[in-house]
Write an enzyme that holds these catalytic residues in place. Structure first.
Site, PDB file in Angstrom:
ATOM      1  N   THR A 161       0.736  -1.263   0.079  1.00 11.02           N
ATOM      2  CA  THR A 161      -0.349   0.071  -0.243  1.00 11.02           C
ATOM      3  C   THR A 161       1.082   1.149   0.075  1.00 11.02           C
ATOM      4  O   THR A 161       1.784   1.035   0.962  1.00 11.02           O
ATOM      5  CB  THR A 161      -0.990   0.391   1.387  1.00 11.02           C
ATOM      6  OG1 THR A 161      -1.933  -0.819   1.010  1.00 11.02           O
ATOM      7  CG2 THR A 161      -1.483   1.529   1.857  1.00 11.02           C
ATOM      8  N   ARG A 189     -14.326  -6.619   1.816  1.00  6.65           N
ATOM      9  CA  ARG A 189     -13.575  -6.666   2.982  1.00  6.65           C
ATOM     10  C   ARG A 189     -13.408  -5.218   3.038  1.00  6.65           C
ATOM     11  O   ARG A 189     -12.354  -5.253   1.850  1.00  6.65           O
ATOM     12  CB  ARG A 189     -11.986  -7.395   3.346  1.00  6.65           C
ATOM     13  CG  ARG A 189     -11.110  -7.467   4.354  1.00  6.65           C
ATOM     14  CD  ARG A 189     -10.745  -6.652   3.642  1.00  6.65           C
ATOM     15  NE  ARG A 189      -8.657  -7.024   4.469  1.00  6.65           N
ATOM     16  CZ  ARG A 189      -7.892  -6.111   4.127  1.00  6.65           C
ATOM     17  NH1 ARG A 189      -7.655  -5.022   3.389  1.00  6.65           N
ATOM     18  NH2 ARG A 189      -6.553  -5.972   5.095  1.00  6.65           N
ATOM     19  N   VAL A 190     -13.008  -4.456   4.254  1.00  7.61           N
ATOM     20  CA  VAL A 190     -12.102  -3.525   3.925  1.00  7.61           C
ATOM     21  C   VAL A 190     -11.127  -3.348   5.303  1.00  7.61           C
ATOM     22  O   VAL A 190     -10.832  -4.067   6.405  1.00  7.61           O
ATOM     23  CB  VAL A 190     -13.147  -2.417   4.100  1.00  7.61           C
ATOM     24  CG1 VAL A 190     -12.522  -0.869   4.629  1.00  7.61           C
ATOM     25  CG2 VAL A 190     -14.559  -1.141   3.990  1.00  7.61           C
TER      26      VAL A 190
END
Ligand code: SD4
Length: 301
Positions: A161, A189-190
């Site tokens: 990320t 999904r978060v």
């Protein structure tokens, strides 16, 4: 006027991402514009399995993106589980500026994006689709710790990320975070990246923090908020990141041996620090003196 402007980002591709942000800061632009520009670079110019258009999909084969943006005055916006939109960070900024909300998810986020003029486009690359089909043969969800960077076999790139923090010439801070999340995640999904306080937190009075790694741990610990609050209590950015890592370990000692968590922070004075659970985390620092500085983060393991 660049003043004491600075921008920092997670991982090695943070170097070119910072350079995209630096173009804004070097012209006296705002930290907010800078982090949006840097995150946009990662979303569309980088081809990486954990960010933007080249991201790996969830276990249903759907590529869904999470992003957030925040400035030092507490203005923030985020999107989660956004599908078929190239620049989630810019949608997050629109949520901040053109909606009464902070976080939009799924279909609603996409609907909002289209209303704001973003184009829908199919993003899943043939490479990501092939990787997903390969994954279907085992259906094993076991995120690796920076395996490729450590010369280990396997799909490491669950931890890439981009989290970016900037300080502009006026002394204002801002941050952005954008990701496709954990590969092969459950549909819906978060992660931490779009959760203000988990994957990103910014406060002009103190500093800013962002995170990379297995987002469940950041959410559990309100981790980026924790890093900023530790800096508020007087810790340096590096100390604050280290203490937040210690908190992650204390909460889940066993799990901490097998998953990666990384924090990156910058205080109001432009001091930068990082800490990771496992070795392999690198971060990029860019200012008027140097635009290609890549540093190794200390780690526990
Ligand atoms: C998440 N933190 O969705 C993200 C994944 C990641 O580096 O790659 N982090 O949990």
């Amino acid at each position: 006027m660049q003043g004491g402007a600075k921008v920092v980002s997670t991982w090695d591709f943070g170097v070119p991402a910072n350079q995209a942000a630096w173009k804004v800061l070097a012209q006296g632009g705002s930290a907010l514009d800078a982090v949006e520009a840097g995150a946009r670079w990662a979303e569309s110019e980088l081809c990486n399995p954990t960010v933007g258009h080249c991201g790996n999909p969830d276990r249903d084969g759907v590529l869904s993106l999470d992003a957030s943006i925040m400035d030092g005055d507490g203005r923030c916006g985020a999107v989660a589980a956004l599908v078929d939109i190239l620049h989630p960070v810019s949608v997050a900024r629109k949520v901040m500026e053109n909606s009464p909300h902070v976080l939009l998810v799924g279909e609603g986020a996409q609907q909002f994006a289209v209303q704001q003029g973003f184009e829908r486009q199919h993003l899943l690359t043939p490479k990501a689709e092939a990787a997903w089909r390969e994954w279907l043969k085992t259906e094993k969800y076991a995120p690796q710790i920076n395996a490729e960077r450590r010369g280990l076999p396997g799909n490491s790139d669950n931890h890439d990320t981009i989290g970016m923090l900037a300080l502009d010439a006026k002394g204002n801070l801002a941050g952005a975070c954008t990701t496709s999340g954990m590969a092969w995640k459950l549909h819906g999904r978060v992660g931490d990246s779009p959760i203000i306080g988990a994957g990103l937190y910014v406060d002009n009075e103190v500093g800013a923090a962002t995170a990379s790694g297995v987002g469940e741990e950041m959410i559990r610990n309100a981790a980026s908020f924790l890093v900023v609050e530790l800096m508020r209590q007087g810790r340096s950015p590096a100390q604050a990141c280290r203490e937040a890592i210690d908190r992650v370990v204390r909460k889940r000692p066993e799990a901490s041996r097998t998953l990666q968590v990384c924090f990156l922070a910058m205080n109001k004075q432009g001091e930068v620090g990082a800490y990771a659970l496992h070795r392999g985390f690198v971060y990029a620092v860019c200012d008027a003196q140097r635009q290609d500085d890549l540093r190794d983060s200390p780690s526990i393991y």
